[in-house]
Design an enzyme around this catalytic site. Structure first.
Site, PDB file in Angstrom:
ATOM      1  N   ALA A 138      90.725 105.503  79.966  1.00  0.00           N
ATOM      2  CA  ALA A 138      91.822 106.478  80.077  1.00  0.00           C
ATOM      3  C   ALA A 138      91.416 107.700  80.898  1.00  0.00           C
ATOM      4  CB  ALA A 138      92.269 106.891  78.681  1.00  0.00           C
ATOM      5  N   LYS A 189      85.670  91.913  74.405  1.00  0.00           N
ATOM      6  CA  LYS A 189      84.662  92.616  75.219  1.00  0.00           C
ATOM      7  C   LYS A 189      84.015  93.762  74.461  1.00  0.00           C
ATOM      8  CE  LYS A 189      87.725  96.066  76.056  1.00  0.00           C
ATOM      9  NZ  LYS A 189      87.695  97.498  76.143  1.00  0.00           N
TER      10      LYS A 189
END
Lengths: 347, 555
Positions: A138, A189
């Site tokens: 982000a 992940k």
């Protein structure tokens, strides 16, 4: 231009809102509380998650979900996985089936093993649903650093609309129809970022990092294929793209957890020090159980489980991992009947 | 399994506008359907040609000619096949030499031939053959044309309440039938399914449904007669070319547009393995959304279509042996079609029918909760409800830019959603019967005795030397019944009364009697060493009805 809805006032929701607002779309961003929305509207800054970054003036914060549902055809849901079902249920009171819903949350529901698009399907009447996933930290998106993502949906309407709304000078959006695979990539992940954080803390070297990431990819795609996904999805941005970023970036919370544990912290201390949710820690437990149920071996994930939850020490886990039977390099390239040769799955 | 009414109070009169269409079309209606199917089929292909760089009418016709020649080359040629071969030879000679406009005429001829075959006409020759071979009573019945007459006849001969156990929200379905077009989607166990469903619908005063019956059903003269008179249209699954598939799709679409209630077997074919359908073929089902959007665009007063999943569970299956043989031979290749089977042997059918009548066998027919075309359940007032019971305005699903729009890709996905809801209903509404539970328990116990064998080796074991002590099977069955009862309490499956209430010994004894009555002492036998089988494949077939519930895993 049409108004786009964002559900969630976290860092990724705000980064997306800013990107969309900068393109000229009005954005209605839902915050859990009226105070939070008011604070944002007064300052145009998400002081908690993206401090110091001035966001687009096209963003209007609101605590009124009905308003978002009534005004927006495309609604992007970006709330932490532990609150996802509750918020989706609230949204379900207002949507009417015509909206396109997109989840950006990379998480898995512990008790049901459901991914977020499945939760959206269960909690709302909407069918045109998709998942956005990829190497999307982000803070980098908010800083307008070039990046790419994958919009996965069975509905062309969703993929086309998201590409149209999100694509821009510093963000590219690719499409995929393998929703489950794309979402699973975003979930799994996190586990391996803990592993590479550990490896980095031990200063094992770049070769080790390369091997961990590649074998992680093999484990992820093996698991995903058994769950019904296309293993080739993991060669895309939502697979290898996200994995590489998460496994090598100090901005990744899971990587930092691994780093701290490798430096001697306990799991609890590492999680407390990070302060935010490190999804990978919970994912290890949930996926290990599922993998056992479906008969899939995930050696790295099992090693992390032994280290974090079974009291094994790190040298013993590393020794065990280095003694795992060595099979084919790229499993799904060695299927019987292919020219590549007749191999077997090392599960 | 509540039966919410039998409609004996005259609810048949609730059938409204939709049911009045009936299944027998007038000459004008048939002509309209024929013309429209041809027009739409031709238009579809012209559109495909316009949207493709590689496609032309020549390529499309060439593909049909090639595929039909291939099919007919492998067929045992009867009169019909010879006529078809002549037709295709002629087309094959003509189409390469003519203009694109003339190819359009050829395409019309092909579509016309297909629609004539699909629509089917009552065939007096078939009727004559049927009348000759049937017992007097049936012959008398066949001498009448009305489907209602023979349904009534069979209804009185069979005590339907006892032999075919029908359950589900019947009043709810009757109400919806008056305000919408219904699409019934049954599981497919046997070629007798359509007859059983026809009897059940008649008995419960539900409206008649038209349906696409596989060509192999017409190989039995008796059933063929029923098919023609029930409003069945022919589906030949051996024909795989695009023109045929399009004509079939448009025929079903038109039928629904005219408000005829339709029945599709969404599994596409009988379950070869015995298991409840795990995958559906959504082609014909997909016509539903298309019709719904067309109805909305045409501003029809009752534009809705609702789907009624129907789960058939049979204690004994007429074609069990040939089905499981097919499954084992063709695992993963469901396109293999048997054109002759037990089903085409009339005496075998009669034996099965007598069995049904003498209560040695029962069939459970459970109608599931009605669904809309998007997989939501529909309440008695015709309101769609989401998983939390909130009302859903289903028109919103097909609206784009403020109005209803056709969108093939979107609608295909909607049909997949619907398919998932149908599969859930099949799984939930499957009725576990004594033969299924006993076969499951016996197979598990027998397999456990030979853990080193793979499935195919197990299936070759037979005879008293592989007997398992009765006590072991009873123990296995008792544990299974306990789990099934818990599952039923959670709404995950349905149980026949005896499976719900009786002990393992009684359930197993009943199953042995049932098996012996039809399968000639092959499935479960008692020897000095315990229970054994002479036909492990049949045991496996019946056991498979309870597959995919996780019952083979230890708790």
């Amino acid at each position: 231009m049409e108004t786009i809805g964002i559900i969630g006032g976290g860092s990724f929701g705000s980064a997306l809102a800013d990107m969309i607002g900068t393109k000229g779309h009005p954005v209605l961003q839902w915050f859990r509380t009226g105070e939070g929305a008011d604070r944002f509207n007064a300052s145009l800054e998400n002081a908690k998650y993206l401090p110091g970054i001035s966001l687009s003036a096209n963003i209007i914060a609101t605590a009124d979900l009905e308003r978002v549902a009534r005004h927006c055809k495309l609604i992007i849901v970006s709330v932490p996985s532990q609150h996802f079902r509750q918020v989706a249920g609230m949204l379900g009171d207002w949507v009417d089936g015509s909206q396109l819903l997109v989840s950006t949350t990379k998480g898995i529901e512990a008790h049901s093993f459901k991914l977020m698009t499945e939760v959206l399907r269960e909690e709302t009447c909407c069918l045109k649903i998709g998942a956005l996933s990829g190497p999307n930290l982000a803070k980098e998106i908010a800083a307008k650093k070039p990046s790419g993502s994958v919009i996965a949906s069975r509905y062309e309407e969703v993929t086309q609309k998201v590409q149209e709304v999100l694509s821009g000078p510093y963000f590219r959006v690719y499409s995929n129809t393998d929703v489950y695979g794309v979402e699973l990539g975003g979930v799994l992940k996190n586990v391996y970022a803990i592993a590479t954080g550990l490896v980095a803390s031990l200063k094992m070297g770049d070769n080790t990092i390369g091997m961990i990431i590649t074998r992680a990819l093999a484990e992820m795609s093996r698991f995903a294929e058994r769950m019904g996904s296309n293993p080739l999805t993991f060669l895309g941005l939502a697979g290898v793209g996200d994995l590489v970023t998460t496994c090598t970036s100090p901005l990744s919370r899971n990587y930092r957890v691994g780093l701290m544990i490798g430096q001697g912290s306990s799991l609890e201390a590492a999680v407390a020090a990070i302060g935010e949710v490190a999804e990978g820690v919970n994912t290890i437990r949930i996926v290990k159980e599922k993998a056992a149920q479906i008969g899939i071996r995930m050696h790295i994930l099992e090693g992390l489980h032994a280290l974090l939850f079974e009291g094994r020490d790190l040298p013993a886990v590393i020794k065990q991992l280095m003694n795992v039977p060595q099979m084919e390099d790229v499993e799904f390239a060695y299927r019987p009947g292919t020219n590549a040769g007749a191999g077997s799955n090392p599960a | 399994m509540p039966d919410s009414g039998d409609g004996a109070d005259g609810t048949g009169s609730e059938r409204g506008r939709k049911a009045e269409i009936g299944l027998r079309l007038t000459r004008e209606q048939r002509e309209h359907v024929r013309r429209e199917v041809i027009r739409r089929t031709v238009e579809d292909h012209k559109e495909m040609v316009r949207n493709s760089r590689d496609l032309s009418l020549e390529v499309i016709i060439n593909d049909a000619v090639y595929q039909e020649h291939e099919r007919l080359r492998g067929a045992k040629r009867g009169k019909e096949d010879r006529e078809q071969l002549r037709f295709w030879n002629q087309v094959g000679r003509e189409f390469p030499r003519v203009s694109e406009e003339e190819r359009e005429r050829i395409l019309e001829r092909i579509a016309g031939m297909y629609v004539d075959e699909i629509m089917g006409y009552f065939n007096p020759v078939v009727h004559k053959v049927a009348a000759k071979i049937l017992p007097w009573g049936l012959k008398a019945m066949l001498s009448r044309f009305s489907p209602a007459a023979w349904l009534k006849y069979l209804g009185t001969r069979l005590n339907l309440e006892e032999n075919i156990i029908i359950s589900g929200p019947l009043d709810h379905i009757r109400r919806l039938a008056g305000r919408a077009t219904l699409i019934m989607t049954p599981t497919h166990v046997s070629n007798l399914d359509s007859v059983v469903i026809g009897l059940g619908l008649y008995q419960k005063r539900l409206p008649p449904f038209t349906y696409g019956a596989g060509l192999n059903l017409f190989s039995n003269p008796v059933i063929s007669f029923f098919m023609n008179n029930l409003g069945a249209y022919k589906v030949d699954r051996r024909k795989q070319n695009g023109i045929y598939k399009n004509a079939l799709k448009h025929y079903a679409t038109l039928s629904m547009e005219m408000g005829q209630h339709n029945l599709f077997f969404p599994g596409g074919t009988r379950s070869r393995s015995g298991e409840v359908e795990q995958k559906l073929k959504l082609g014909l089902l997909g016509c539903g959304v298309n019709v719904y959007v067309s109805n909305l665009l045409a501003d029809k007063p009752d534009p809705d279509l609702f789907v009624i999943p129907c789960t058939l569970s049979c204690g004994l299956v007429l074609e069990a042996q040939s089905l499981i043989e097919d499954h084992l031979k063709e695992t993963g290749k469901s396109r293999y079609i048997r054109t002759r089977s037990d089903f085409s042997r009339p005496m075998r059918v009669l034996k099965f029918w007598r069995n049904l009548q003498s209560m040695n066998s029962r069939i459970h027919m459970h109608f599931g909760e009605p669904l809309d075309l998007f997989g939501n359940r529909v309440d008695e007032d015709g309101v769609s409800r989401d998983s939390h019971g909130r009302p859903v305005d289903r028109r919103k699903y097909v609206e784009t830019a403020g109005g209803p729009r056709h969108h093939p890709q979107r609608d295909q996905e909607y049909t997949r959603e619907l398919g998932r809801s149908i599969l859930k209903a099949f799984r939930r509404d499957n009725v576990a019967m004594s033969t299924h539970a006993s076969a499951f328990a016996a197979f598990t116990a027998m397999r456990r005795r030979s853990p080193q064998y793979d499935l195919y080796r197990i299936l070759r074991t037979a005879g008293p030397e592989h007997a398992v002590p009765l006590a072991d099977i009873h123990a296995e069955l008792a544990a299974l019944l306990e789990r099934l009862r818990v599952m039923e309490s959670r709404g995950e499956i349905l149980l026949a009364d005896d499976v719900r209430e009786a002990g393992a010994g009684e359930v197993f004894a009943k199953a042995m009697v049932h098996f012996a009555s039809f399968h000639d002492g092959e499935v479960l036998l008692r020897g000095s060493g315990g229970i054994y089988t002479e036909n492990m494949k049949l045991l496996y077939y019946y056991r498979n009805r309870l597959d995919h519930y996780g019952l083979d895993k230890k708790e």
